[in-house]
Design a protein around this motif. Structure first.
Motif, PDB file in Angstrom:
ATOM      1  N   ALA A 244       1.667   1.513  -3.553  1.00  0.00           N
ATOM      2  CA  ALA A 244       0.401   0.802  -3.738  1.00  0.00           C
ATOM      3  C   ALA A 244      -0.358   0.614  -2.435  1.00  0.00           C
ATOM      4  O   ALA A 244      -1.570   0.401  -2.452  1.00  0.00           O
ATOM      5  CB  ALA A 244       0.663  -0.565  -4.371  1.00  0.00           C
ATOM      6  N   GLN A 245       0.336   0.696  -1.296  1.00  0.00           N
ATOM      7  CA  GLN A 245      -0.322   0.523  -0.013  1.00  0.00           C
ATOM      8  C   GLN A 245      -0.809   1.840   0.587  1.00  0.00           C
ATOM      9  O   GLN A 245      -1.395   1.855   1.665  1.00  0.00           O
ATOM     10  CB  GLN A 245       0.639  -0.156   0.980  1.00  0.00           C
ATOM     11  N   GLY A 246      -0.586   2.951  -0.108  1.00  0.00           N
ATOM     12  CA  GLY A 246      -1.005   4.244   0.415  1.00  0.00           C
ATOM     13  C   GLY A 246      -2.500   4.298   0.660  1.00  0.00           C
ATOM     14  O   GLY A 246      -3.292   3.696  -0.084  1.00  0.00           O
ATOM     15  N   VAL A 247      -2.889   5.025   1.690  1.00  0.00           N
ATOM     16  CA  VAL A 247      -4.318   5.183   1.990  1.00  0.00           C
ATOM     17  C   VAL A 247      -5.015   5.795   0.782  1.00  0.00           C
ATOM     18  O   VAL A 247      -4.580   6.814   0.248  1.00  0.00           O
ATOM     19  CB  VAL A 247      -4.517   6.085   3.226  1.00  0.00           C
ATOM     20  N   GLY A 248      -6.079   5.172   0.353  1.00  0.00           N
ATOM     21  CA  GLY A 248      -6.815   5.635  -0.819  1.00  0.00           C
ATOM     22  C   GLY A 248      -6.410   4.908  -2.076  1.00  0.00           C
ATOM     23  O   GLY A 248      -7.261   4.602  -2.932  1.00  0.00           O
ATOM     24  N   TYR A 249      -5.129   4.608  -2.209  1.00  0.00           N
ATOM     25  CA  TYR A 249      -4.655   3.928  -3.412  1.00  0.00           C
ATOM     26  C   TYR A 249      -4.955   2.431  -3.344  1.00  0.00           C
ATOM     27  O   TYR A 249      -5.450   1.852  -4.312  1.00  0.00           O
ATOM     28  CB  TYR A 249      -3.158   4.178  -3.614  1.00  0.00           C
ATOM     29  N   SER A 250      -4.641   1.792  -2.220  1.00  0.00           N
ATOM     30  CA  SER A 250      -4.884   0.349  -2.141  1.00  0.00           C
ATOM     31  C   SER A 250      -6.365   0.034  -2.279  1.00  0.00           C
ATOM     32  O   SER A 250      -6.750  -0.942  -2.947  1.00  0.00           O
ATOM     33  CB  SER A 250      -4.340  -0.216  -0.822  1.00  0.00           C
ATOM     34  N   GLU A 251      -7.231   0.856  -1.687  1.00  0.00           N
ATOM     35  CA  GLU A 251      -8.670   0.618  -1.781  1.00  0.00           C
ATOM     36  C   GLU A 251      -9.190   0.845  -3.201  1.00  0.00           C
ATOM     37  O   GLU A 251     -10.064   0.110  -3.678  1.00  0.00           O
ATOM     38  CB  GLU A 251      -9.422   1.525  -0.811  1.00  0.00           C
ATOM     39  N   THR A 252      -8.645   1.860  -3.876  1.00  0.00           N
ATOM     40  CA  THR A 252      -9.084   2.131  -5.246  1.00  0.00           C
ATOM     41  C   THR A 252      -8.579   1.059  -6.193  1.00  0.00           C
ATOM     42  O   THR A 252      -9.280   0.666  -7.137  1.00  0.00           O
ATOM     43  CB  THR A 252      -8.611   3.526  -5.688  1.00  0.00           C
ATOM     44  N   ILE A 253      -7.371   0.564  -5.951  1.00  0.00           N
ATOM     45  CA  ILE A 253      -6.852  -0.554  -6.749  1.00  0.00           C
ATOM     46  C   ILE A 253      -7.781  -1.763  -6.599  1.00  0.00           C
ATOM     47  O   ILE A 253      -8.126  -2.434  -7.579  1.00  0.00           O
ATOM     48  CB  ILE A 253      -5.416  -0.892  -6.321  1.00  0.00           C
ATOM     49  N   ALA A 254      -8.197  -2.044  -5.362  1.00  0.00           N
ATOM     50  CA  ALA A 254      -9.117  -3.165  -5.136  1.00  0.00           C
ATOM     51  C   ALA A 254     -10.455  -2.926  -5.826  1.00  0.00           C
ATOM     52  O   ALA A 254     -11.050  -3.846  -6.407  1.00  0.00           O
ATOM     53  CB  ALA A 254      -9.325  -3.367  -3.637  1.00  0.00           C
ATOM     54  N   HIS A 255     -10.934  -1.697  -5.794  1.00  0.00           N
ATOM     55  CA  HIS A 255     -12.204  -1.346  -6.455  1.00  0.00           C
ATOM     56  C   HIS A 255     -12.140  -1.631  -7.944  1.00  0.00           C
ATOM     57  O   HIS A 255     -13.120  -2.128  -8.540  1.00  0.00           O
ATOM     58  CB  HIS A 255     -12.499   0.133  -6.207  1.00  0.00           C
ATOM     59  N   LEU A 256     -10.999  -1.357  -8.557  1.00  0.00           N
ATOM     60  CA  LEU A 256     -10.859  -1.544  -9.997  1.00  0.00           C
ATOM     61  C   LEU A 256     -10.569  -3.001 -10.373  1.00  0.00           C
ATOM     62  O   LEU A 256     -10.664  -3.369 -11.549  1.00  0.00           O
ATOM     63  CB  LEU A 256      -9.734  -0.646 -10.530  1.00  0.00           C
ATOM     64  N   GLY A 257     -10.221  -3.818  -9.397  1.00  0.00           N
ATOM     65  CA  GLY A 257      -9.901  -5.210  -9.676  1.00  0.00           C
ATOM     66  C   GLY A 257     -11.142  -6.084  -9.779  1.00  0.00           C
ATOM     67  O   GLY A 257     -12.261  -5.660  -9.462  1.00  0.00           O
ATOM     68  N   PRO A 258     -10.954  -7.322 -10.209  1.00  0.00           N
ATOM     69  CA  PRO A 258     -12.093  -8.254 -10.338  1.00  0.00           C
ATOM     70  C   PRO A 258     -12.783  -8.469  -8.995  1.00  0.00           C
ATOM     71  O   PRO A 258     -12.138  -8.761  -7.992  1.00  0.00           O
ATOM     72  CB  PRO A 258     -11.426  -9.547 -10.825  1.00  0.00           C
ATOM     73  N   GLY A 259     -14.095  -8.296  -8.969  1.00  0.00           N
ATOM     74  CA  GLY A 259     -14.863  -8.534  -7.760  1.00  0.00           C
ATOM     75  C   GLY A 259     -14.642  -7.516  -6.667  1.00  0.00           C
ATOM     76  O   GLY A 259     -15.004  -7.753  -5.501  1.00  0.00           O
ATOM     77  N   GLY A 260     -14.054  -6.389  -7.011  1.00  0.00           N
ATOM     78  CA  GLY A 260     -13.778  -5.365  -6.011  1.00  0.00           C
ATOM     79  C   GLY A 260     -15.041  -4.682  -5.526  1.00  0.00           C
ATOM     80  O   GLY A 260     -16.104  -4.766  -6.161  1.00  0.00           O
ATOM     81  N   PRO A 261     -14.968  -3.980  -4.385  1.00  0.00           N
ATOM     82  CA  PRO A 261     -16.143  -3.279  -3.859  1.00  0.00           C
ATOM     83  C   PRO A 261     -16.591  -2.170  -4.793  1.00  0.00           C
ATOM     84  O   PRO A 261     -15.786  -1.628  -5.571  1.00  0.00           O
ATOM     85  CB  PRO A 261     -15.648  -2.719  -2.516  1.00  0.00           C
ATOM     86  N   ASP A 262     -17.877  -1.820  -4.731  1.00  0.00           N
ATOM     87  CA  ASP A 262     -18.374  -0.747  -5.586  1.00  0.00           C
ATOM     88  C   ASP A 262     -17.840   0.595  -5.090  1.00  0.00           C
ATOM     89  O   ASP A 262     -17.168   0.687  -4.048  1.00  0.00           O
ATOM     90  CB  ASP A 262     -19.893  -0.763  -5.674  1.00  0.00           C
ATOM     91  N   LEU A 263     -18.127   1.642  -5.832  1.00  0.00           N
ATOM     92  CA  LEU A 263     -17.537   2.950  -5.542  1.00  0.00           C
ATOM     93  C   LEU A 263     -17.965   3.475  -4.178  1.00  0.00           C
ATOM     94  O   LEU A 263     -17.136   3.984  -3.410  1.00  0.00           O
ATOM     95  CB  LEU A 263     -17.914   3.945  -6.634  1.00  0.00           C
ATOM     96  N   ASP A 264     -19.249   3.367  -3.851  1.00  0.00           N
ATOM     97  CA  ASP A 264     -19.719   3.873  -2.562  1.00  0.00           C
ATOM     98  C   ASP A 264     -19.023   3.161  -1.401  1.00  0.00           C
ATOM     99  O   ASP A 264     -18.618   3.795  -0.415  1.00  0.00           O
ATOM    100  CB  ASP A 264     -21.239   3.716  -2.441  1.00  0.00           C
TER     101      ASP A 264
END
Length: 324
Positions: A244-264
């Motif tokens: 889950a901490q892999g580069v790309g995975y942790s950020e995408t997990i956060a993106h999909l979570g509540p209040g996560g950053p948008d795709l860009d």
């Protein structure tokens, strides 16, 4: 009278490393064909089944018919220690050599490379009570707090570990608590370089590498990284902490979570973290005296790079006492 000894399996292998997005996989396939070699992944993330897009795992087509090993050996909820990887790798080398072929390691996980070249750091065994307490503190206080504590006791170790790398931060603090000695001081026994091992690192001009990283991250999203992460999150068992901490995975997990950053914003975060990771990789490789840098010209075809590498490898093989 001197007595010749046969090098250990891990020292008979050839190693091709370099920062992420430097073109290792394509060069490796061409090099394997030239050397009659099989490829062994030197990568902590391509060990995982189902984590293909975010790890830039080579497809069957990209493997070009060259056998690849140490890929897809773990489920995403599992984890493996460096010692386990080394055990698997040595067994894979023997398997490849049993067919009369060379073992060619390819990847950018510096800890795996160092373990293969110099062996494993023989630290104290795990203490379940100490480790459990530190894990609980990481959960309650946060990873940054434990990393700050490590920095106070052992700045050298803290400097090379990402604050989110909870497993290794906890281990370093555990060793300090059990021994009263900084982890980095104990590791000095693990610093003796290996002699005669063929290790090469691809090096590209920084602007070229950064451009390749940016384009690779865009390509991952086009290839379905968000969908891959959704599928992993919907599995019966959650991702392991390492996965889950892999580069790309942790950020995408956060993106999909509540209040996560948008795709860009997520794409830019992954690009930035990948560039930082590539910089740390370069520092690691430069710190290993066994590693021979190989400059790659912008736009140089993988086959041409492989031919230059093959010539270097053959020259070393022809000269049993190459100059330092």
């Amino acid at each position: 009278m001197s007595v010749e000894t046969t090098p250990a399996p891990e020292h008979r292998a050839i190693y091709l490393t370099g920062p992420t997005a430097s073109g290792k996989s394509a060069v490796a396939v061409e090099l394997a064909r030239l050397l009659d070699a099989e490829i062994l992944a030197l990568d902590s993330m391509t060990l995982y089944r189902g984590m293909d897009v975010g790890t830039a795992k080579p497809t069957e087509e990209e493997r070009g018919g060259v056998p690849h090993h140490l890929i897809d050996v773990l489920d995403p909820w599992e984890s493996a220690s460096v010692a386990q990887y080394r055990e698997w790798a040595v067994a894979a080398i023997r398997d490849v050599e049993s067919r009369g072929r060379l073992a060619l390691f390819v990847g950018g996980t510096a800890l795996y490379l160092k373990a293969m070249l110099r062996g494993l750091f023989d630290g104290p065994g795990a203490d379940p009570a100490v480790r459990g307490r530190l894990e609980a503190e990481a959960e309650s206080l946060g990873d940054a707090a434990l990393h700050a504590r490590l920095a106070a006791f052992d700045p050298a170790t803290a400097a090379r570990l990402h604050p989110n790398d909870r497993r290794r931060v906890v281990r370093a603090l555990e060793v300090i608590e059990l021994t009263g000695t900084p982890f980095s001081s104990l590791q000095k026994q693990h610093e003796r370089p290996a002699a005669g091992v063929r290790v090469f690192a691809l090096e590209l001009p920084r602007p070229v590498l950064h451009d390749r990283i940016n384009r690779r991250v865009s390509a991952m999203f086009e290839a379905g990284l968000v969908e891959e992460v959704r599928r992993l999150q919907s599995a019966e068992r959650p991702l392991s902490g390492v996965a889950a901490q892999g580069v790309g995975y942790s950020e995408t997990i956060a993106h999909l979570g509540p209040g996560g950053p948008d795709l860009d914003r997520t794409i830019e975060l992954i690009r930035a973290r990948t560039r930082q990771f590539a910089k740390r990789q370069g520092t690691w490789f430069r710190g290993l005296s066994e590693v021979v840098p190989l400059a790659v010209e912008p736009g140089e075809p993988a086959g041409a790079v492989a031919r230059r590498l093959a010539d270097r490898i053959e020259a070393v093989a022809d000269d049993p006492n190459p100059p330092d």
